[in-house]
Design a protein around this motif. Structure first.
Motif, PDB file in Angstrom:
ATOM      1  N   ASP A  59      -4.408 -11.078 -13.715  1.00 33.01           N
ATOM      2  CA  ASP A  59      -3.292 -11.236 -14.630  1.00 33.01           C
ATOM      3  C   ASP A  59      -2.459 -12.446 -14.201  1.00 33.01           C
ATOM      4  O   ASP A  59      -2.797 -13.141 -13.247  1.00 33.01           O
ATOM      5  N   LYS A  61       0.573 -12.704 -12.928  1.00 33.49           N
ATOM      6  CA  LYS A  61       1.244 -12.591 -11.629  1.00 33.49           C
ATOM      7  C   LYS A  61       0.267 -12.870 -10.482  1.00 33.49           C
ATOM      8  O   LYS A  61       0.599 -13.592  -9.544  1.00 33.49           O
ATOM      9  N   GLU A  62      -0.924 -12.312 -10.574  1.00 32.37           N
ATOM     10  CA  GLU A  62      -1.930 -12.565  -9.537  1.00 32.37           C
ATOM     11  C   GLU A  62      -2.363 -14.023  -9.530  1.00 32.37           C
ATOM     12  O   GLU A  62      -2.610 -14.591  -8.469  1.00 32.37           O
ATOM     13  N   CYS A  64      -0.500 -16.551 -10.244  1.00 38.28           N
ATOM     14  CA  CYS A  64       0.575 -17.292  -9.574  1.00 38.28           C
ATOM     15  C   CYS A  64       0.518 -17.103  -8.063  1.00 38.28           C
ATOM     16  O   CYS A  64       0.650 -18.065  -7.300  1.00 38.28           O
ATOM     17  N   ILE A  65       0.304 -15.886  -7.626  1.00 44.87           N
ATOM     18  CA  ILE A  65       0.228 -15.607  -6.188  1.00 44.87           C
ATOM     19  C   ILE A  65      -0.997 -16.274  -5.566  1.00 44.87           C
ATOM     20  O   ILE A  65      -0.909 -16.899  -4.509  1.00 44.87           O
ATOM     21  N   LEU A 134      -0.912 -19.896 -12.383  1.00 47.49           N
ATOM     22  CA  LEU A 134      -0.354 -19.106 -13.469  1.00 47.49           C
ATOM     23  C   LEU A 134      -0.887 -19.583 -14.810  1.00 47.49           C
ATOM     24  O   LEU A 134      -1.306 -18.785 -15.648  1.00 47.49           O
ATOM     25  N   GLN A 150      -2.518  -2.261 -16.483  1.00 48.53           N
ATOM     26  CA  GLN A 150      -1.491  -2.076 -15.470  1.00 48.53           C
ATOM     27  C   GLN A 150      -1.344  -0.596 -15.153  1.00 48.53           C
ATOM     28  O   GLN A 150      -0.547   0.112 -15.756  1.00 48.53           O
TER      29      GLN A 150
END
Length: 161
Positions: A59, A61-62, A64-65, A134, A150
């Motif tokens: 997703d 968020k992942e 971006c991380i 992202l 989720q």
């Protein structure tokens, strides 16, 4: 977060950082390889992992991380390779224009400043590559039309005891 994926990301980004560190020693290619390293290396690593099936659905968020991890690790690997070789070439070849790093090794204080600059630039690389990761995750999600479900019960990042 899966530890295996994080190890794969760290290893692949370190290899990419070493390769870009060696390529950056060539004077005419150095600026392009440095910009790729700082701005969009996470896109290439995530696309490589996705095409080879080493990573599943991620997703935003992942993405971006993962991009931030790729950016930080790759810049540290880049600096570990590029800095000593550039200083050595600067001492051996006075006309080597990228040998400006030789000025950082005149005293211990300048060595500390160089280490702080490397860590600062690694943070900036993590920021830009986080955004690039992202965008990559968003584009994969937009093109394929699949989203990661989720479920807070099935994915636990850490436990508090």
């Amino acid at each position: 977060m899966n530890i295996l994926i994080l190890k794969q990301l760290a290893i692949l980004s370190a290899i990419a950082g070493v390769i870009l560190g060696l390529v950056s020693l060539i004077p005419f290619i150095s600026m392009l390889s440095f910009l790729i390293l700082v701005l969009c290396l996470s896109t290439f690593v995530l696309v490589y992992l996705k095409q080879n099936g080493l990573i599943g659905i991620i997703d935003i968020k992942e993405g971006c991380i993962f991009g931030a991890i790729i950016g930080f690790v790759s810049f540290i690997a880049f600096a570990v390779v590029y800095t000593p070789i550039s200083m050595l070439l600067g001492w051996l070849i006075p006309a080597y224009t990228q040998g400006f790093m030789r000025f950082f090794m005149t005293s211990f204080g300048s060595f500390v400043v160089m280490i702080l600059l490397i860590i600062f630039m690694a943070g900036i690389s993590a920021l830009f590559n986080g955004f690039s990761g992202l965008v990559t995750a968003f584009m994969y999600e937009f093109i394929t039309g699949t989203k990661k479900e989720q479920n807070s019960n099935t994915s636990i990042d850490f436990e508090i005891k």
